[in-house]
Design a protein around this motif. Sequence first.
Motif, PDB file in Angstrom:
ATOM      1  N   UNK A   1      -3.549   4.002   7.051  1.00  0.00           N
ATOM      2  CA  UNK A   1      -3.647   2.863   6.146  1.00  0.00           C
ATOM      3  C   UNK A   1      -5.039   2.807   5.522  1.00  0.00           C
ATOM      4  N   UNK A   2      -5.091   2.250   4.345  1.00  0.00           N
ATOM      5  CA  UNK A   2      -6.353   2.075   3.637  1.00  0.00           C
ATOM      6  C   UNK A   2      -6.359   0.675   3.052  1.00  0.00           C
ATOM      7  N   UNK A   3      -7.535   0.088   2.927  1.00  0.00           N
ATOM      8  CA  UNK A   3      -7.617  -1.263   2.407  1.00  0.00           C
ATOM      9  C   UNK A   3      -7.065  -1.337   0.985  1.00  0.00           C
ATOM     10  N   UNK A   4      -7.203  -0.283   0.198  1.00  0.00           N
ATOM     11  CA  UNK A   4      -6.660  -0.297  -1.165  1.00  0.00           C
ATOM     12  C   UNK A   4      -5.138  -0.436  -1.140  1.00  0.00           C
ATOM     13  N   UNK A   5      -4.479   0.210  -0.197  1.00  0.00           N
ATOM     14  CA  UNK A   5      -3.024   0.076  -0.061  1.00  0.00           C
ATOM     15  C   UNK A   5      -2.656  -1.346   0.340  1.00  0.00           C
TER      16      UNK A   5
ATOM     17  N   UNK B   1     -14.183   3.874  -3.237  1.00  0.00           N
ATOM     18  CA  UNK B   1     -15.342   3.119  -2.762  1.00  0.00           C
ATOM     19  C   UNK B   1     -14.903   1.935  -1.906  1.00  0.00           C
ATOM     20  N   UNK B   2     -13.837   1.253  -2.319  1.00  0.00           N
ATOM     21  CA  UNK B   2     -13.297   0.140  -1.548  1.00  0.00           C
ATOM     22  C   UNK B   2     -12.862   0.615  -0.165  1.00  0.00           C
ATOM     23  N   UNK B   3     -12.182   1.754  -0.110  1.00  0.00           N
ATOM     24  CA  UNK B   3     -11.731   2.296   1.169  1.00  0.00           C
ATOM     25  C   UNK B   3     -12.901   2.693   2.060  1.00  0.00           C
ATOM     26  N   UNK B   4     -13.937   3.275   1.475  1.00  0.00           N
ATOM     27  CA  UNK B   4     -15.104   3.669   2.272  1.00  0.00           C
ATOM     28  C   UNK B   4     -15.865   2.446   2.766  1.00  0.00           C
ATOM     29  N   UNK B   5     -15.993   1.444   1.916  1.00  0.00           N
ATOM     30  CA  UNK B   5     -16.728   0.245   2.273  1.00  0.00           C
ATOM     31  C   UNK B   5     -16.080  -0.488   3.446  1.00  0.00           C
ATOM     32  N   UNK B   6     -14.730  -0.519   3.451  1.00  0.00           N
ATOM     33  CA  UNK B   6     -14.011  -1.249   4.488  1.00  0.00           C
ATOM     34  C   UNK B   6     -13.233  -0.310   5.412  1.00  0.00           C
TER      35      UNK B   6
END
Length: 100
Positions: free
Chosen positions: A14-18, A46-51
């Motif tokens: 899972x990724x925060x973007x999803x 970047x969103x996924x890496x940040x969170x």
Amino acid sequence: MTIMVPDINTDGESAVSETVIEAVAETANVDTTALPPLYYYVESDALNKLFGRRRTGASAITTEFVYDGYEVRVTGGDEITVTVEERPEMEPGAAGIDIE
């Protein structure tokens, strides 16, 4: 609508973007495929890496952006939350400027 995202990315699937896409689709009552690509609105990688990992004991971080007419707020710290709110319709000429 607020969604708690426990253990995001710990399973590598899972990724925060999803999660953002799914939360907006649920709020809008549409299928995820009906939404435009998230990268039109925010840098998904970047969103996924940040969170992408827990920040246990670290200060919470928050980012906010608009995605397809919805205000999205992602907050990460010990837990990650995704909050989606429908953006109110703006009247013509009401783009943050007072007209007298």
